[in-house]
Design a protein around this motif. Structure first.
Motif, PDB file in Angstrom:
ATOM      1  N   TYR A  72      16.783   2.674  -7.638  1.00  0.00           N
ATOM      2  CA  TYR A  72      15.346   3.178  -7.828  1.00  0.00           C
ATOM      3  C   TYR A  72      14.746   4.985  -7.171  1.00  0.00           C
ATOM      4  CZ  TYR A  72      14.626  -1.571  -9.420  1.00  0.00           C
ATOM      5  OH  TYR A  72      14.651  -2.587 -10.132  1.00  0.00           O
ATOM      6  N   GLY A  73      15.344   5.538  -6.425  1.00  0.00           N
ATOM      7  CA  GLY A  73      15.412   6.374  -5.077  1.00  0.00           C
ATOM      8  C   GLY A  73      14.285   6.235  -4.096  1.00  0.00           C
ATOM      9  N   SER A  74      13.493   5.218  -4.117  1.00  0.00           N
ATOM     10  CA  SER A  74      13.301   5.336  -3.180  1.00  0.00           C
ATOM     11  C   SER A  74      12.119   3.687  -3.428  1.00  0.00           C
ATOM     12  CB  SER A  74      12.039   6.217  -3.096  1.00  0.00           C
ATOM     13  OG  SER A  74      11.097   6.347  -4.616  1.00  0.00           O
ATOM     14  N   ILE A  75      11.246   3.158  -2.543  1.00  0.00           N
ATOM     15  CA  ILE A  75      10.236   2.148  -2.656  1.00  0.00           C
ATOM     16  C   ILE A  75       9.372   2.527  -3.408  1.00  0.00           C
ATOM     17  CG2 ILE A  75       8.801   0.569  -1.009  1.00  0.00           C
ATOM     18  CD1 ILE A  75      11.166   0.044   0.488  1.00  0.00           C
ATOM     19  N   GLU A  76       9.018   3.179  -3.317  1.00  0.00           N
ATOM     20  CA  GLU A  76       7.804   3.649  -4.083  1.00  0.00           C
ATOM     21  C   GLU A  76       7.754   3.938  -5.832  1.00  0.00           C
ATOM     22  OE1 GLU A  76       8.556   5.735  -1.534  1.00  0.00           O
ATOM     23  OE2 GLU A  76       6.579   5.165  -0.492  1.00  0.00           O
ATOM     24  N   LYS A  77       9.117   3.838  -6.251  1.00  0.00           N
ATOM     25  CA  LYS A  77       9.825   4.140  -7.959  1.00  0.00           C
ATOM     26  C   LYS A  77       9.532   2.541  -7.894  1.00  0.00           C
ATOM     27  CE  LYS A  77      10.280   8.810  -7.101  1.00  0.00           C
ATOM     28  NZ  LYS A  77      11.996   9.962  -7.052  1.00  0.00           N
ATOM     29  N   LYS A 137       1.028  -1.653  -0.180  1.00  0.00           N
ATOM     30  CA  LYS A 137      -0.033   0.091   0.176  1.00  0.00           C
ATOM     31  C   LYS A 137       0.741   0.915   0.216  1.00  0.00           C
ATOM     32  CE  LYS A 137      -4.199  -1.935   1.764  1.00  0.00           C
ATOM     33  NZ  LYS A 137      -5.213  -1.466   2.793  1.00  0.00           N
ATOM     34  N   GLY A 138       2.011   0.969   0.110  1.00  0.00           N
ATOM     35  CA  GLY A 138       3.144   2.307   0.369  1.00  0.00           C
ATOM     36  C   GLY A 138       3.131   2.773   1.245  1.00  0.00           C
ATOM     37  N   LYS A 139       3.791   4.206   1.599  1.00  0.00           N
ATOM     38  CA  LYS A 139       3.822   5.264   3.102  1.00  0.00           C
ATOM     39  C   LYS A 139       2.524   5.086   3.671  1.00  0.00           C
ATOM     40  CE  LYS A 139       8.003   6.956   2.389  1.00  0.00           C
ATOM     41  NZ  LYS A 139       8.974   9.039   2.162  1.00  0.00           N
ATOM     42  N   ALA A 140       1.457   5.092   2.730  1.00  0.00           N
ATOM     43  CA  ALA A 140       0.062   5.540   3.453  1.00  0.00           C
ATOM     44  C   ALA A 140      -0.387   4.429   4.546  1.00  0.00           C
ATOM     45  CB  ALA A 140      -0.803   6.031   2.011  1.00  0.00           C
ATOM     46  N   GLY A 141       0.309   3.421   3.734  1.00  0.00           N
ATOM     47  CA  GLY A 141      -0.606   1.639   4.276  1.00  0.00           C
ATOM     48  C   GLY A 141      -0.270   1.499   5.426  1.00  0.00           C
ATOM     49  N   SER A 142       1.514   1.998   5.232  1.00  0.00           N
ATOM     50  CA  SER A 142       2.113   1.420   6.457  1.00  0.00           C
ATOM     51  C   SER A 142       2.730   2.567   7.530  1.00  0.00           C
ATOM     52  CB  SER A 142       3.638   0.779   6.074  1.00  0.00           C
ATOM     53  OG  SER A 142       4.326   0.413   6.872  1.00  0.00           O
ATOM     54  N   GLU A 143       3.140   1.734   8.843  1.00  0.00           N
ATOM     55  CA  GLU A 143       4.202   2.142   9.516  1.00  0.00           C
ATOM     56  C   GLU A 143       5.356   2.392   9.988  1.00  0.00           C
ATOM     57  OE1 GLU A 143       1.027   1.630  12.814  1.00  0.00           O
ATOM     58  OE2 GLU A 143      -0.627   3.426  12.348  1.00  0.00           O
ATOM     59  N   LEU A 144       6.166   1.907   7.986  1.00  0.00           N
ATOM     60  CA  LEU A 144       7.572   1.383   8.465  1.00  0.00           C
ATOM     61  C   LEU A 144       7.747   2.769   8.648  1.00  0.00           C
ATOM     62  CD1 LEU A 144       9.310  -0.824   9.357  1.00  0.00           C
ATOM     63  CD2 LEU A 144       9.635   0.090   6.539  1.00  0.00           C
ATOM     64  N   ASP A 145       9.113   3.107   9.996  1.00  0.00           N
ATOM     65  CA  ASP A 145       9.859   4.114  10.528  1.00  0.00           C
ATOM     66  C   ASP A 145      11.195   3.705  10.701  1.00  0.00           C
ATOM     67  OD1 ASP A 145       7.090   6.008  11.280  1.00  0.00           O
ATOM     68  OD2 ASP A 145       6.874   5.285  12.431  1.00  0.00           O
ATOM     69  N   THR A 146      12.145   4.367  10.762  1.00  0.00           N
ATOM     70  CA  THR A 146      13.269   4.761  10.393  1.00  0.00           C
ATOM     71  C   THR A 146      13.772   5.438  12.092  1.00  0.00           C
ATOM     72  OG1 THR A 146      13.985   6.628   8.752  1.00  0.00           O
ATOM     73  CG2 THR A 146      13.870   4.734   8.010  1.00  0.00           C
TER      74      THR A 146
END
Length: 338
Positions: A242-247, A181-190
């Motif tokens: 790719y620059g980011s996971i979304e891409k 779901k991308g960032k909107a669907g995850s609470e993955l923080d670093t």
């Protein structure tokens, strides 16, 4: 995760809201889908009408969960049944606060941290209850009281097994949700982002609790990242290419999700429902010592397998990406020579 706007609460049906409040089909347990989530949503709609905030519901869950732990410290059936009921309602509140936050678009890092603290508070109370209950009771098959040994057993189960098992299971589920779901669907923080926020807040006036939340949460993130070296390497390679996971390409996402999906049942086994059911059974049968024993044995075996397989998946995918990059460089070199 799909965000539900507050005005949708009045217009959408219960079934629609329930479906939209699920994180994903891969990460939701059968018991949650058919039992916990519907009850949680029922209460969420009531709290919404009363104007109650999600974090208030979380605090209520802490009170109920700690009270449940106290009940498990008694040896009679009535107190243990009361503990089961209280812990079930604490879990309903835990489900409700997240659903209420999504229904009203009030999700926050503080809420997530408070939610995590709630679960820790419940189980710390339960472990202490087991220690108090068994301290002056004989070990199975002996005339020797448990004494300090039950404290050591629960300390090992809680701090060395339960805590790392739960945090890594949560990390893997958030990674899976990020790919779906991308960032909107995850609470993955670093750790990097949380450390940066904590440093910016450090020493400022009027932001003590903000700083405390981020300063503590950065260590939680750091512990997850330290235990997943192959995933961190894969993340670095993906961001570099790719620059980011979304891409990243859909093919890569599909391959990762396909490999990660079989591990989701293990992440569920290492979270609340399985543990709660085990506590209910062992306390009602008068053998609560079995619960920490199962944490140390069965739980740790599940944890090791889940961790090993996820790291293998990340290693395999990283090698594939690096292999594609090397092949691309070789082709460019050949073209230049031609």
């Amino acid at each position: 995760m799909e965000i539900i706007m507050s005005n949708d609460i009045e217009t959408k049906t219960f079934k629609q809201l329930l479906h939209e409040s699920f994180k994903s089909e891969d990460t939701e347990e059968w018991l949650d889908i058919h039992f916990t989530r519907p009850i949680g949503l029922f209460f969420a709609r009531i709290w919404y009408k009363l104007g109650v905030k999600p974090n208030t519901v979380t605090i209520l869950s802490i009170i109920l969960g700690v009270a449940a732990g106290v009940m498990f410290g008694f040896k009679d059936i009535m107190h243990n049944v009361a503990g089961i009921i209280l812990l079930m309602f604490a879990n309903f509140c835990d489900s409700t606060d997240g659903q209420l936050a999504r229904l009203t678009n009030q999700r926050s890092m503080k809420g997530r941290c408070l939610d995590g603290f709630a679960g820790d508070a419940w189980f710390v109370a339960i472990y202490f209850a087991i220690v108090i209950r068994l301290f002056n009771s004989p070990m199975p098959g002996t005339q020797t009281n448990w004494g300090i040994w039950i404290f050591i057993l629960c300390a090992i189960a809680g701090f060395m097994c339960h805590s790392p098992q739960s945090s890594l299971a949560d990390y893997y589920r958030q990674i899976h949700l990020l790919l779906i779901k991308g960032k909107a669907g995850s609470e993955l923080d670093t750790y990097e982002s949380e450390h940066k926020i904590a440093e910016e807040l450090k020493g400022k006036k009027g932001v003590f609790w903000d700083y405390a939340f981020h300063a503590n949460y950065q260590h939680y993130c750091h512990s997850q990242e330290k235990r997943t070296p192959e995933f961190q390497k894969l993340l670095k390679v993906v961001r570099g290419k790719y620059g980011s996971i979304e891409k990243i390409p859909a093919e890569f996402k599909d391959e990762f999700i396909k490999g990660s999906r079989p591990l989701m049942p293990y992440t569920n086994l290492l979270t609340f429902n399985s543990r709660a059911i085990t506590i209910y059974i062992t306390c009602l049968l008068g053998i609560p010592w079995l619960y920490p024993v199962l944490e140390i044995t069965v739980g740790e075996c599940l944890y090791i397998y889940m961790h090993r397989e996820h790291e293998r998946l990340c290693h395999k995918l990283r090698k594939e990406i690096e292999g594609e990059a090397e092949e691309h460089v070789e082709k460019n070199d050949i073209n230049k020579n031609d």
